[in-house]
Design an enzyme around this catalytic site. Structure first.
Site, PDB file in Angstrom:
ATOM      1  N   SER A 170       3.058  -4.977   6.898  1.00 56.28           N
ATOM      2  CA  SER A 170       2.659  -4.578   5.541  1.00 56.28           C
ATOM      3  C   SER A 170       3.621  -5.166   4.517  1.00 56.28           C
ATOM      4  O   SER A 170       4.827  -4.964   4.607  1.00 56.28           O
ATOM      5  CB  SER A 170       2.674  -3.054   5.405  1.00 56.28           C
ATOM      6  OG  SER A 170       1.557  -2.484   5.997  1.00 56.28           O
ATOM      7  N   HIS A 192       0.845  -1.190   0.000  1.00 52.98           N
ATOM      8  CA  HIS A 192       0.000   0.000   0.000  1.00 52.98           C
ATOM      9  C   HIS A 192       0.879   1.237   0.000  1.00 52.98           C
ATOM     10  O   HIS A 192       2.084   1.177   0.239  1.00 52.98           O
ATOM     11  CB  HIS A 192      -0.948   0.023   1.203  1.00 52.98           C
ATOM     12  CG  HIS A 192      -0.232   0.110   2.531  1.00 52.98           C
ATOM     13  ND1 HIS A 192       0.359   1.261   2.995  1.00 52.98           N
ATOM     14  CD2 HIS A 192      -0.012  -0.831   3.497  1.00 52.98           C
ATOM     15  CE1 HIS A 192       0.903   1.044   4.188  1.00 52.98           C
ATOM     16  NE2 HIS A 192       0.695  -0.223   4.504  1.00 52.98           N
ATOM     17  N   ASP A 202      -2.953 -18.964  13.169  1.00 50.46           N
ATOM     18  CA  ASP A 202      -1.794 -19.615  13.781  1.00 50.46           C
ATOM     19  C   ASP A 202      -1.704 -19.243  15.265  1.00 50.46           C
ATOM     20  O   ASP A 202      -1.543 -18.057  15.609  1.00 50.46           O
ATOM     21  CB  ASP A 202      -0.525 -19.172  13.059  1.00 50.46           C
ATOM     22  CG  ASP A 202       0.661 -20.062  13.363  1.00 50.46           C
ATOM     23  OD1 ASP A 202       1.113 -20.040  14.522  1.00 50.46           O
ATOM     24  OD2 ASP A 202       1.116 -20.764  12.455  1.00 50.46           O
TER      25      ASP A 202
END
Length: 458
Positions: free
Chosen positions: A391, A250, A376
Site C-alpha cells: 500500500s 488508503h 513484471d
C-alpha cells in the site's frame, strides 16, 4: 391551427433528437462540464461542424481568474481558434468559465477550467513501519465473565456499549491506552463507572457497573479493546518544500470493527523486509519486516484519511532510483498503458517493477481510481503480484508520479487498484484546498483483553 399543434410538437421533438444524435453535435454536447489543466499544458477541443456553421461559433473566457495573486483582467487560460476547433493553453493557476456560443450570444456549452501549478516531489517506495494510536480506546469485542452461579455475564454489552465505540473517558478521566482503562477499573472495584464514548461521531455517557469474576477474583466489565495498530506499508512521496509526506494511499481501518482509526498520535519509521509470503487467489500475501527507528525514514502521523496517512518527516528521505524530484501527473494526464511501481521486496532496497494500467476512472474518492496489473515476471515470481505491505507504492508513468497502489483483488493477486495523485494531494494538510479487494497495508493487531489487570479480561 390548434389541431396541428401536437403534430408540430412531435415534429420538432424528432428534429431535436435527430440533431442531438448527429455525431458532430453529440461530440459538442458531450464535452466535459469541467476540466483540469497544468500550467503550460495545451488542450485541443475539436469541433467538426460544417465550415459555415463553425464560423458562426465562438469560444470565450467569461469568468475571471480566482487566483488572488492575479489581476482581475488577466485570465488563467488563453483560447486560440484553430482549423478544427479551439486550443486552450493554461497560463497560470486559477479557475475560469469557458463558453461556446453560436452567433455570439446563444450558449451551447459551458466548461469550467481549473489551471493548477506543476508540482514536484521526492518519489517514495521506501518500506515503512507504522505505529498508530487511536483517539480513545476502541471496543472490538465482548469477553464473557463467569458469575457466581457459573453463568456468563457481559456487563459492558448489557449496559449499552457497542462494538466500534471509542472509550474517551471514565468518570471524567481521559483514557488513551489499555493500561489506563485497566488501572481505573482496578481502583474503582465494584463501584459504578461513567463511560464517555464516541459512537459514530456522537459523544454519549454510559454508566457501567463492573461485576466480580470468580476465575480471576477481580471486577471486570467484559470488553475486548484496542488502542492502535502496528503494520508495514510503503511511502508514496515526500514534499521537500513542506517536509510533509504521504503513504499507504488508503485509510487504516480496525480489522475487527472495519472503522477508520482517528489519530491520537503515531509514527512512521524505516522497515527492512525480511520475508515475503506470496499471494494467491483467496490469500493476499504479505511482507514481514523489522522496524528500524534509526533509519532514513522517521516522522509523525497527523492524519489518517481515505487517501492515506500524512505527517511530517524529521529527516530528508532520498530515492536512489530518482535522485531528483519528479513532477506529479494529475488524473486527466493518466492513461492506459505501461507504467512502473516502486516498492521493497528485500531489505531496504527500492526496486522498480513493470505494471500495466488497464482502466482509468474519474476520481472516485475511494482509492479505486485505476485498475493496475503486475506484468513484471520477477515480481510475480517473488510475491505473486500485489501483496499486503505494498500500500502506497508509487506508480510512475512517462516519468511522472501518477498515483499509488491501494488494494489487491482477492481473487487475482496480480491485479489491484491505484489512487490518483489528485486525491492524495487534496488530503495533504498544507493543500486541503464488484470484485473483492483487500487492503495492501499489512496490520499487526494489538488486541488485548482488559480487566482489573492488563492481562486479564475486563
Amino acid at each position: 391551427m390548434r389541431k396541428f399543434r401536437p403534430f408540430i410538437g412531435i415534429l420538432l421533438s424528432i428534429l431535436f433528437m435527430a440533431l442531438c444524435l448527429n455525431p458532430q453535435v453529440k461530440a459538442i454536447l458531450l464535452l466535459p462540464a469541467s476540466q483540469r489543466m497544468v500550467v503550460g499544458e495545451a488542450s485541443l477541443i475539436n469541433i467538426n461542424l460544417p465550415h459555415k456553421l463553425q464560423e458562426k461559433m465562438e469560444m470565450t473566457v467569461s469568468g475571471p481568474s480566482h487566483n488572488v495573486f492575479a489581476s482581475q483582467e488577466d485570465s488563467a487560460v488563453t483560447i486560440t481558434r484553430r482549423t478544427s476547433g479551439y486550443e486552450i493553453v493554461a497560463l497560470k493557476p486559477g479557475k475560469v468559465d469557458v463558453k461556446l456560443n453560436i452567433w455570439g450570444y446563444i450558449p451551447i456549452k459551458s466548461i469550467q477550467i481549473e489551471a493548477v501549478p506543476p508540482r514536484r516531489v521526492v518519489v517514495g517506495g521506501h518500506s515503512i513501519g507504522v505505529f498508530l494510536q487511536s483517539q480513545g480506546i476502541m471496543v472490538v469485542g465482548f469477553a464473557p465473565i463467569m458469575g457466581s452461579n457459573g453463568e456468563k455475564l457481559y456487563p459492558g454489552r448489557d449496559q449499552g456499549i457497542e462494538i466500534g465505540d471509542l472509550i474517551l473517558k471514565v468518570d471524567g478521566q481521559s483514557v488513551a491506552t489499555e493500561t489506563d482503562l485497566a488501572g481505573i477499573i482496578d481502583a474503582k472495584g465494584p463501584n459504578g463507572l461513567q463511560f464517555t464514548v464516541n459512537r459514530r461521531g456522537k459523544e454519549m455517557l454510559i454508566p457501567i457497573t463492573p461485576v466480580h469474576c470468580q476465575e480471576t477474583d477481580r471486577f471486570r466489565i467484559g470488553l475486548f479493546v484496542r488502542d492502535g495498530v502496528v503494520g508495514v506499508g510503503t511511502l508514496t512521496f515526500w514534499d521537500p518544500n513542506s517536509s510533509q509526506y504521504a503513504a499507504l494511499g488508503h485509510i487504516i481501518i480496525d480489522a475487527d470493527t472495519k472503522q477508520g482509526i482517528s489519530v491520537l498520535k503515531g509514527r512512521v519509521v524505516s522497515a527492512s523486509i525480511q520475508t515475503v509470503k506470496p499471494g494467491r487467489p483467496g490469500w493476499p500475501g504479505e511482507k514481514i519486516g523489522v522496524f528500524n527507528d534509526k533509519g532514513m525514514i522517521t516522522g509523525n502521523i497527523t492524519k489518517n484519511s481515505t487517501c492515506g496517512i500524512f505527517g511530517q518527516m524529521e529527516k530528508e528521505p532520498c530515492n536512489p532510483n530518482y535522485l531528483y524530484t519528479m513532477e506529479v501527473a494529475y488524473a486527466h494526464q493518466v492513461k492506459k498503458g505501461k507504467a512502473q511501481i516502486l516498492t521493497v521486496v528485500n531489505g531496504e532496497d527500492i526496486e522498480k517493477f513493470d505494471i500495466e494500467i488497464e482502466k482509468v476512472y474519474s476520481p472516485r474518492q475511494n482509492g479505486k481510481d485505476m485498475v493496475i496489473r503486475v506484468t513484471d515476471p520477477r515480481l510475480i515470481s517473488l510475491t505473486g503480484g500485489i501483496i499486503q505491505g505494498m500500500s502506497g507504492s508509487p506508480i510512475i508513468q512517462d516519468n511522472h508520479l501518477v498515483g499509488a497502489v491501494t488494494h489487491v483483488f482477492l481473487n487475482d493477486p496480480q491485479t489491484g487498484y491505484g489512487i490518483f495523485m489528485d486525491n492524495i494531494l487534496s488530503e495533504m494538510p498544507s493543500l486541503s484546498s464488484n470484485e473483492k479487494k483487500v487492503s495492501t497495508f499489512f496490520i499487526v493487531k494489538k488486541s488485548l483483553i482488559i480487566a482489573c489487570r492488563l492481562n486479564q479480561t475486563g
